[in-house]
Motif scaffolding. Sequence first.
Motif, PDB file in Angstrom:
ATOM      1  N   ASN A  67       0.851  -1.299   0.002  1.00  0.00           N
ATOM      2  CA  ASN A  67       0.080   0.162   0.068  1.00  0.00           C
ATOM      3  C   ASN A  67       0.863   1.235   0.040  1.00  0.00           C
ATOM      4  N   GLN A  84       4.336   1.256  -7.259  1.00  0.00           N
ATOM      5  CA  GLN A  84       3.314   1.117  -6.410  1.00  0.00           C
ATOM      6  C   GLN A  84       3.270  -0.327  -5.862  1.00  0.00           C
ATOM      7  N   SER A  85       2.431  -0.639  -4.784  1.00  0.00           N
ATOM      8  CA  SER A  85       2.277  -1.734  -4.461  1.00  0.00           C
ATOM      9  C   SER A  85       0.754  -1.923  -3.693  1.00  0.00           C
ATOM     10  N   ASP A  86       0.206  -2.953  -4.247  1.00  0.00           N
ATOM     11  CA  ASP A  86      -1.200  -3.016  -3.406  1.00  0.00           C
ATOM     12  C   ASP A  86      -1.205  -3.640  -1.907  1.00  0.00           C
ATOM     13  N   ALA A  87      -2.258  -4.014  -1.442  1.00  0.00           N
ATOM     14  CA  ALA A  87      -2.561  -4.112  -0.036  1.00  0.00           C
ATOM     15  C   ALA A  87      -1.661  -5.843   0.250  1.00  0.00           C
ATOM     16  N   SER A  88      -1.463  -6.388  -1.056  1.00  0.00           N
ATOM     17  CA  SER A  88      -0.708  -7.540  -0.644  1.00  0.00           C
ATOM     18  C   SER A  88       0.778  -7.791  -0.965  1.00  0.00           C
ATOM     19  N   THR A  92       3.757  -2.691  -8.767  1.00  0.00           N
ATOM     20  CA  THR A  92       3.350  -2.650 -10.519  1.00  0.00           C
ATOM     21  C   THR A  92       4.438  -1.231 -10.724  1.00  0.00           C
TER      22      THR A  92
END
Length: 145
Positions: A67, A84-88, A92
Amino acid sequence: MNMAYPYFSPYYPQPMPDNLMQMRQQQMMQPMQQSMPQPVQQNPIAQGGVQWVSGEQEARGYLIAPNSAVALWDSSAPTVYLKQSDASGKPTLKIYDLVERAETPRTAPQEKGVEFVTRKEFDALAALVGEIKGKKNRKEDDDDE
Protein backbone atom coordinates in the motif's frame (compact mmCIF):
# COMPACT_ATOMS: atom_id res chain seq x y z
CA MET A 1 28.41 -3.60 72.27
CA ASN A 2 31.57 -4.14 70.30
CA MET A 3 32.00 -1.52 67.54
CA ALA A 4 34.86 -3.30 65.82
CA TYR A 5 32.42 -5.68 64.14
CA PRO A 6 29.39 -3.94 62.64
CA TYR A 7 26.10 -5.60 63.30
CA PHE A 8 24.31 -6.93 60.17
CA SER A 9 20.74 -7.97 60.51
CA PRO A 10 19.55 -10.93 58.44
CA TYR A 11 16.34 -8.99 57.77
CA TYR A 12 17.97 -6.13 55.83
CA PRO A 13 19.85 -6.42 52.55
CA GLN A 14 23.58 -6.34 52.92
CA PRO A 15 25.58 -3.67 51.04
CA MET A 16 27.18 -4.98 47.83
CA PRO A 17 30.68 -4.25 46.72
CA ASP A 18 30.83 -1.87 43.71
CA ASN A 19 32.20 -4.47 41.29
CA LEU A 20 29.39 -6.91 42.13
CA MET A 21 26.83 -4.15 41.60
CA GLN A 22 28.26 -3.41 38.14
CA MET A 23 28.14 -7.11 37.23
CA ARG A 24 24.47 -7.32 38.21
CA GLN A 25 23.60 -4.21 36.14
CA GLN A 26 25.35 -5.71 33.11
CA GLN A 27 23.50 -9.00 33.56
CA MET A 28 20.17 -7.16 33.68
CA MET A 29 20.95 -5.13 30.55
CA GLN A 30 22.02 -8.13 28.41
CA PRO A 31 18.54 -9.69 28.04
CA MET A 32 17.07 -6.27 27.17
CA GLN A 33 19.68 -5.69 24.48
CA GLN A 34 19.23 -9.18 23.03
CA SER A 35 15.44 -8.91 22.88
CA MET A 36 15.43 -5.60 20.99
CA PRO A 37 15.09 -6.36 17.26
CA GLN A 38 17.59 -4.69 14.99
CA PRO A 39 15.91 -2.82 12.09
CA VAL A 40 16.53 -4.31 8.67
CA GLN A 41 17.05 -1.61 6.11
CA GLN A 42 16.36 -2.81 2.58
CA ASN A 43 16.18 0.57 0.86
CA PRO A 44 16.69 4.05 2.19
CA ILE A 45 13.35 5.49 3.24
CA ALA A 46 12.40 8.63 1.35
CA GLN A 47 11.69 11.62 3.53
CA GLY A 48 10.65 14.11 0.88
CA GLY A 49 13.86 13.60 -1.10
CA VAL A 50 14.53 12.21 -4.54
CA GLN A 51 15.19 8.48 -4.86
CA TRP A 52 17.76 7.75 -7.58
CA VAL A 53 18.18 4.44 -9.42
CA SER A 54 20.54 3.53 -12.24
CA GLY A 55 18.21 2.00 -14.79
CA GLU A 56 14.98 0.09 -15.17
CA GLN A 57 16.35 -3.13 -13.64
CA GLU A 58 17.20 -1.40 -10.40
CA ALA A 59 13.77 0.26 -10.37
CA ARG A 60 12.11 -3.14 -10.82
CA GLY A 61 14.16 -4.56 -7.93
CA TYR A 62 13.50 -1.63 -5.59
CA LEU A 63 11.56 -2.91 -2.57
CA ILE A 64 8.58 -0.98 -1.22
CA ALA A 65 6.05 -1.64 1.52
CA PRO A 66 2.49 -2.81 0.76
CA ASN A 67 0.00 0.00 0.00
CA SER A 68 2.71 2.49 -0.88
CA ALA A 69 4.23 4.28 -3.84
CA VAL A 70 7.58 5.87 -4.63
CA ALA A 71 8.92 7.90 -7.54
CA LEU A 72 12.33 6.69 -8.67
CA TRP A 73 14.47 8.98 -10.83
CA ASP A 74 16.84 7.39 -13.32
CA SER A 75 20.36 8.78 -12.95
CA SER A 76 21.40 7.61 -16.42
CA ALA A 77 18.38 8.61 -18.54
CA PRO A 78 15.58 11.23 -18.54
CA THR A 79 13.13 8.74 -17.03
CA VAL A 80 11.01 8.53 -13.90
CA TYR A 81 9.64 5.22 -12.59
CA LEU A 82 6.52 5.15 -10.43
CA LYS A 83 6.58 2.00 -8.33
CA GLN A 84 3.36 1.16 -6.46
CA SER A 85 2.22 -1.84 -4.46
CA ASP A 86 -1.24 -3.04 -3.50
CA ALA A 87 -2.39 -4.34 -0.10
CA SER A 88 -0.89 -7.78 -0.76
CA GLY A 89 2.48 -6.22 -1.64
CA LYS A 90 2.31 -6.95 -5.39
CA PRO A 91 4.31 -4.20 -7.12
CA THR A 92 3.58 -2.44 -10.42
CA LEU A 93 5.96 -0.16 -12.30
CA LYS A 94 4.96 2.71 -14.58
CA ILE A 95 7.65 4.34 -16.71
CA TYR A 96 7.53 8.02 -17.68
CA ASP A 97 9.93 9.66 -20.11
CA LEU A 98 10.79 13.27 -19.39
CA VAL A 99 10.34 15.44 -22.46
CA GLU A 100 11.15 19.12 -22.57
CA ARG A 101 8.16 21.29 -23.33
CA ALA A 102 8.68 24.14 -25.77
CA GLU A 103 7.75 27.37 -24.08
CA THR A 104 4.57 28.87 -25.43
CA PRO A 105 3.34 32.35 -24.65
CA ARG A 106 0.60 32.32 -22.08
CA THR A 107 -2.61 34.01 -23.11
CA ALA A 108 -5.68 34.71 -21.10
CA PRO A 109 -8.49 32.23 -21.71
CA GLN A 110 -10.86 33.51 -24.35
CA GLU A 111 -14.33 33.96 -22.94
CA LYS A 112 -17.23 34.51 -25.25
CA GLY A 113 -17.46 38.25 -25.14
CA VAL A 114 -20.70 40.17 -24.83
CA GLU A 115 -21.36 42.17 -27.98
CA PHE A 116 -23.12 45.51 -27.84
CA VAL A 117 -24.70 47.53 -30.66
CA THR A 118 -23.63 51.06 -31.31
CA ARG A 119 -26.07 53.95 -30.95
CA LYS A 120 -26.14 54.34 -34.73
CA GLU A 121 -27.07 50.64 -35.21
CA PHE A 122 -29.76 50.93 -32.52
CA ASP A 123 -31.32 54.03 -34.10
CA ALA A 124 -31.38 52.30 -37.51
CA LEU A 125 -33.10 49.28 -35.98
CA ALA A 126 -35.61 51.46 -34.13
CA ALA A 127 -36.42 53.28 -37.37
CA LEU A 128 -36.90 49.97 -39.18
CA VAL A 129 -39.21 48.68 -36.41
CA GLY A 130 -41.11 51.98 -36.47
CA GLU A 131 -41.48 51.75 -40.24
CA ILE A 132 -42.80 48.16 -40.02
CA LYS A 133 -45.21 49.18 -37.27
CA GLY A 134 -46.39 52.14 -39.34
CA LYS A 135 -47.11 49.87 -42.32
CA LYS A 136 -48.97 47.46 -40.06
CA ASN A 137 -51.06 50.25 -38.55
CA ARG A 138 -51.88 51.57 -42.04
CA LYS A 139 -52.89 48.10 -43.23
CA GLU A 140 -55.18 47.67 -40.21
CA ASP A 141 -56.75 51.07 -40.96
CA ASP A 142 -57.29 50.08 -44.58
CA ASP A 143 -58.92 46.85 -43.50
CA ASP A 144 -61.31 48.69 -41.19
CA GLU A 145 -62.63 50.82 -44.00
